[in-house]
Scaffold this active site. Structure first.
Site, PDB file in Angstrom:
ATOM      1  N   GLY A  12       0.792  -1.219   0.000  1.00  0.00           N
ATOM      2  CA  GLY A  12       0.000   0.000   0.000  1.00  0.00           C
ATOM      3  C   GLY A  12       0.825   1.270   0.000  1.00  0.00           C
ATOM      4  O   GLY A  12       0.376   2.303   0.503  1.00  0.00           O
ATOM      5  N   SER A  13       2.015   1.230  -0.572  1.00  0.00           N
ATOM      6  CA  SER A  13       2.807   2.467  -0.572  1.00  0.00           C
ATOM      7  C   SER A  13       2.151   3.515  -1.473  1.00  0.00           C
ATOM      8  O   SER A  13       2.173   4.707  -1.157  1.00  0.00           O
ATOM      9  CB  SER A  13       4.255   2.198  -0.971  1.00  0.00           C
ATOM     10  OG  SER A  13       4.368   1.856  -2.329  1.00  0.00           O
ATOM     11  N   ILE A  88     -11.393  -7.018 -12.459  1.00  0.00           N
ATOM     12  CA  ILE A  88     -12.617  -6.317 -12.023  1.00  0.00           C
ATOM     13  C   ILE A  88     -13.825  -6.834 -12.813  1.00  0.00           C
ATOM     14  O   ILE A  88     -13.823  -6.825 -14.042  1.00  0.00           O
ATOM     15  CB  ILE A  88     -12.452  -4.792 -12.226  1.00  0.00           C
ATOM     16  CG1 ILE A  88     -11.258  -4.258 -11.420  1.00  0.00           C
ATOM     17  CG2 ILE A  88     -13.730  -4.049 -11.855  1.00  0.00           C
ATOM     18  CD1 ILE A  88     -11.352  -4.429  -9.918  1.00  0.00           C
ATOM     19  N   ASN A 102      -6.451   2.444 -12.774  1.00  0.00           N
ATOM     20  CA  ASN A 102      -5.434   1.523 -12.259  1.00  0.00           C
ATOM     21  C   ASN A 102      -4.065   2.097 -12.593  1.00  0.00           C
ATOM     22  O   ASN A 102      -3.906   2.811 -13.580  1.00  0.00           O
ATOM     23  CB  ASN A 102      -5.603   0.158 -12.945  1.00  0.00           C
ATOM     24  CG  ASN A 102      -4.549  -0.854 -12.493  1.00  0.00           C
ATOM     25  OD1 ASN A 102      -4.280  -1.014 -11.296  1.00  0.00           O
ATOM     26  ND2 ASN A 102      -3.934  -1.538 -13.451  1.00  0.00           N
ATOM     27  N   HIS A 104      -0.217   0.861 -13.520  1.00  0.00           N
ATOM     28  CA  HIS A 104       0.559  -0.313 -13.926  1.00  0.00           C
ATOM     29  C   HIS A 104       2.036   0.093 -13.999  1.00  0.00           C
ATOM     30  O   HIS A 104       2.361   1.133 -14.567  1.00  0.00           O
ATOM     31  CB  HIS A 104       0.073  -0.817 -15.292  1.00  0.00           C
ATOM     32  CG  HIS A 104       0.732  -2.100 -15.678  1.00  0.00           C
ATOM     33  ND1 HIS A 104       0.366  -3.307 -15.117  1.00  0.00           N
ATOM     34  CD2 HIS A 104       1.753  -2.378 -16.520  1.00  0.00           C
ATOM     35  CE1 HIS A 104       1.134  -4.265 -15.610  1.00  0.00           C
ATOM     36  NE2 HIS A 104       1.985  -3.730 -16.462  1.00  0.00           N
ATOM     37  N   ASP A 145      -5.344  -4.623 -17.701  1.00  0.00           N
ATOM     38  CA  ASP A 145      -4.422  -3.612 -18.251  1.00  0.00           C
ATOM     39  C   ASP A 145      -4.782  -3.120 -19.652  1.00  0.00           C
ATOM     40  O   ASP A 145      -3.901  -2.715 -20.411  1.00  0.00           O
ATOM     41  CB  ASP A 145      -2.974  -4.157 -18.272  1.00  0.00           C
ATOM     42  CG  ASP A 145      -2.512  -4.599 -16.900  1.00  0.00           C
ATOM     43  OD1 ASP A 145      -2.895  -3.938 -15.918  1.00  0.00           O
ATOM     44  OD2 ASP A 145      -1.788  -5.601 -16.807  1.00  0.00           O
TER      45      ASP A 145
HETATM   46  C1  GRF Z   1       2.677  -1.002  -7.802  1.00  0.00           C
HETATM   47  O1  GRF Z   1       3.862  -1.225  -8.479  1.00  0.00           O
HETATM   48  C2  GRF Z   1       1.554  -0.863  -8.781  1.00  0.00           C
HETATM   49  O2  GRF Z   1       1.933  -0.369 -10.015  1.00  0.00           O
HETATM   50  C3  GRF Z   1       1.105  -2.261  -8.954  1.00  0.00           C
HETATM   51  O3  GRF Z   1       1.247  -2.857  -7.697  1.00  0.00           O
HETATM   52  C4  GRF Z   1       2.264  -2.186  -6.955  1.00  0.00           C
HETATM   53  C5  GRF Z   1       1.690  -1.810  -5.648  1.00  0.00           C
HETATM   54  O4  GRF Z   1       2.659  -1.380  -4.744  1.00  0.00           O
HETATM   55  N1  GRF Z   1      -0.168  -2.315  -9.593  1.00  0.00           N
HETATM   56  P1  GRF Z   1       2.226  -0.743  -3.368  1.00  0.00           P
HETATM   57  O5  GRF Z   1       1.379  -1.779  -2.635  1.00  0.00           O
HETATM   58  O6  GRF Z   1       1.453   0.500  -3.653  1.00  0.00           O
HETATM   59  O7  GRF Z   1       3.493  -0.478  -2.621  1.00  0.00           O
END
Ligand code: GRF
Length: 189
Positions: A12-13, A88, A102, A104, A145
């Site tokens: 969840g960063s 989804i 989303n 990616h 995607d």
């Molecule tokens: C990110 O690289 C995002 O692009 C992908 O999943 C990862 C999630 O990372 N869809 P975080 O949980 O937000 O750290």
């Protein structure tokens, strides 16, 4: 007030960056964080920030539309997928037309699709000796995607970069752009 729901299954960063970005915003709020994993770190972050959380299970998600009731109850206007790996379902895509995005960690249409997530993406980019990678923000449809691309940003790959270096540089782009693009979409609605 516009309410965002974030769907996330991992660390969840990105979710954290979005929460921080809107913390003092008076018209846009992160109102709900949804995860399919009860142990996901993103849920701790949500609790630390007093954001309501919801854990979903696969059967309800695909075989019912009960999630729509929860989203309605919380008056959710917009959905951000930030590291959410489940496809989804159509009922959700239809309920949020051009209101679900989303992120990616690559330059779509390359390196997308089922199984292309996390380190798999960066390893594939590395193996192909790409000279750049980056991020793609896109609307969500029923295919992995493939929704309409909203925004992309690239970062160069040096010949000495490892997949870990690529991942770090891409994540930095995600953290910077995801909240800002989200904000501009919400402000222009
Ligand atoms: C990110 O690289 C995002 O692009 C992908 O999943 C990862 C999630 O990372 N869809 P975080 O949980 O937000 O750290």
């Amino acid at each position: 007030m516009k309410n965002i729901a974030i769907f996330a299954s991992g660390t969840g960063s990105n979710a954290r960056k979005i929460v921080e970005h809107f913390r003092k915003n008076e018209t846009i709020k992160v109102a709900l964080i949804i995860s399919n994993k009860a142990t996901a770190k993103v849920l701790d972050m949500a609790k630390d920030n007093n954001i309501t959380t919801l854990i979903i299970n696969r059967t309800d998600f695909y075989k019912s539309t009960s999630l729509l009731e929860d989203l309605k109850k919380r008056q959710i206007d917009f959905i951000a997928l930030a590291g959410f790996l489940w496809l989804i379902p159509a009922y959700l895509v239809k309920a949020f037309p051009n209101k679900m995005i989303n992120i990616h960690p690559a330059l779509l249409p390359k390196y997308g699709g089922k199984g292309m997530y996390g380190h798999h993406v960066h390893e594939a980019v590395f193996k192909n000796k790409e000279s750049e990678s980056g991020i793609t923000l896109h609307y969500v449809n029923e295919h992995y995607d493939e929704g309409h691309i909203i925004f992309q940003a690239a970062c160069p790959i040096a010949s000495t970069d490892t997949p870990i270096d690529i991942a770090r540089n891409v994540l930095a782009l995600e953290h910077y752009y995801f909240p800002r693009i989200l904000m501009s979409l919400l402000n222009n609605e």
